[in-house]
Design a protein around this motif. Structure first.
Motif, PDB file in Angstrom:
ATOM      1  N   ALA A 198       0.843  -1.198   0.000  1.00  0.00           N
ATOM      2  CA  ALA A 198       0.000   0.000   0.000  1.00  0.00           C
ATOM      3  C   ALA A 198       0.877   1.246   0.000  1.00  0.00           C
ATOM      4  O   ALA A 198       1.897   1.293   0.679  1.00  0.00           O
ATOM      5  CB  ALA A 198      -0.900   0.000   1.225  1.00  0.00           C
ATOM      6  N   PRO A 216      -4.465   1.223  -1.799  1.00  0.00           N
ATOM      7  CA  PRO A 216      -4.473   0.278  -0.682  1.00  0.00           C
ATOM      8  C   PRO A 216      -3.594  -0.947  -0.872  1.00  0.00           C
ATOM      9  O   PRO A 216      -3.474  -1.766   0.034  1.00  0.00           O
ATOM     10  CB  PRO A 216      -5.948  -0.137  -0.608  1.00  0.00           C
ATOM     11  CG  PRO A 216      -6.448  -0.004  -2.015  1.00  0.00           C
ATOM     12  CD  PRO A 216      -5.725   1.198  -2.569  1.00  0.00           C
ATOM     13  N   GLY A 217      -2.980  -1.084  -2.037  1.00  0.00           N
ATOM     14  CA  GLY A 217      -2.162  -2.262  -2.290  1.00  0.00           C
ATOM     15  C   GLY A 217      -2.980  -3.407  -2.839  1.00  0.00           C
ATOM     16  O   GLY A 217      -4.152  -3.257  -3.178  1.00  0.00           O
ATOM     17  N   SER A 274      -5.251  -4.604  -7.668  1.00  0.00           N
ATOM     18  CA  SER A 274      -4.756  -3.450  -6.931  1.00  0.00           C
ATOM     19  C   SER A 274      -5.845  -2.383  -6.993  1.00  0.00           C
ATOM     20  O   SER A 274      -5.844  -1.527  -7.882  1.00  0.00           O
ATOM     21  CB  SER A 274      -3.443  -2.945  -7.550  1.00  0.00           C
ATOM     22  OG  SER A 274      -2.911  -1.878  -6.788  1.00  0.00           O
TER      23      SER A 274
END
Length: 275
Positions: A13, A18-19, A38
């Motif tokens: 993230a 947020p990753g 992602s």
């Protein structure tokens, strides 16, 4: 068709992203499917790019040569391209992250297929074009180069792949009209090789005998020569590279000089120059 999960690479993230993760599965021997997620739309952030290049390394150096397929676990987006503000504010992003990712795919030593299952806009479409083949699922989504719509320049390392792989009239319509291509129009324009789901990608692999193409060690080297214009631009550094700021500064200078010439001309015209 059942797939064996081989490995997972996390996407860390960062800031507003947020990753996520990139999962590698194998639906058949020596076929490697990289499925990324992602949220919300698979932007090509520094973290994402690094994770994807790591996945390519794991396949090349940890598994037998075969074919790499990339796709998205987010049904609406293959990739929505760059986070432009993040890209501009991240020192070295273009030359050390984005262009390295493009180069890695462009010269990868085994066949690569982009299975486009949703929108591929701007940098997302560029990423797909740096693959050897493209399959568009056809159910939803468009591919386009929409820099015209958000006022960004198209840098030489980004545009060269389209000059090489697209017909001149398609390249013109794509860039100067920001034309959006659905699966059928993309196939007609020669931007994709097939329409369909994973089975279409696997059929393409079988019909073209792609699994064995990377076994002789020449596949990547052949692509380096085929695409040497793009490779050179992607590798350019220092005075040989062009940055967004440099292009925008040159355009600002051009406009200022043009305005000055116009004012000088207008002064010579007197009443005749009323516009």
């Amino acid at each position: 068709m059942a797939s064996n999960e081989l490995f997972t690479i996390p996407v860390p993230a960062i800031k507003s992203h947020p990753g996520g993760s990139i999962v590698c599965t194998s639906p058949a021997p020596q076929i490697y499917v990289l499925t990324w997620i992602s949220p919300p739309d698979n932007r090509l952030t520094p973290a994402f790019n690094t994770a994807l290049m790591t996945a390519l390394d794991v396949i090349e150096f940890g598994h037998p040569p075969g074919v790499v397929i990339t796709t998205s676990a987010i049904s609406k987006f293959y990739s929505n391209g760059l986070d432009l503000q993040l890209a501009i504010s991240s020192p070295g992003f273009f030359e050390n992250s984005l262009y390295q990712l493009f180069r890695r795919f462009l010269t990868y030593p085994m066949p690569t297929i982009a299975l486009i299952n949703g929108h591929g806009f701007a940098g997302g479409f560029m990423l797909a074009m740096h693959h050897d083949y493209r399959v568009f699922t056809g159910a939803k989504g468009y591919v386009c180069i929409n820099e015209l719509e958000f006022g960004a320049p198209l840098l030489p390392p980004m545009s060269s792949i389209f000059r090489i792989k697209a017909a001149p009239n398609v390249y013109r319509d794509m860039v100067l009209e920001a034309r959006r291509y659905d699966a059928k129009s993309a196939l007609a324009a020669g931007l994709v090789d097939a329409i369909g789901e994973m089975d279409a990608a696997l059929k393409l692999i079988q019909e073209r005998g792609l699994v064995k193409k990377g076994t002789t060690g020449a596949y990547g080297l052949l692509k380096v020569e085929m695409y040497r214009e793009s490779v050179a631009l992607l590798d350019a550094r220092g005075k040989d590279a062009t940055s967004p700021g440099e292009m925008q500064a040159a355009e600002k200078k051009r406009k200022a000089e043009g305005e000055k010439r116009f004012k000088q001309w207008k002064q010579t015209q007197g009443d005749k120059a009323k516009l």
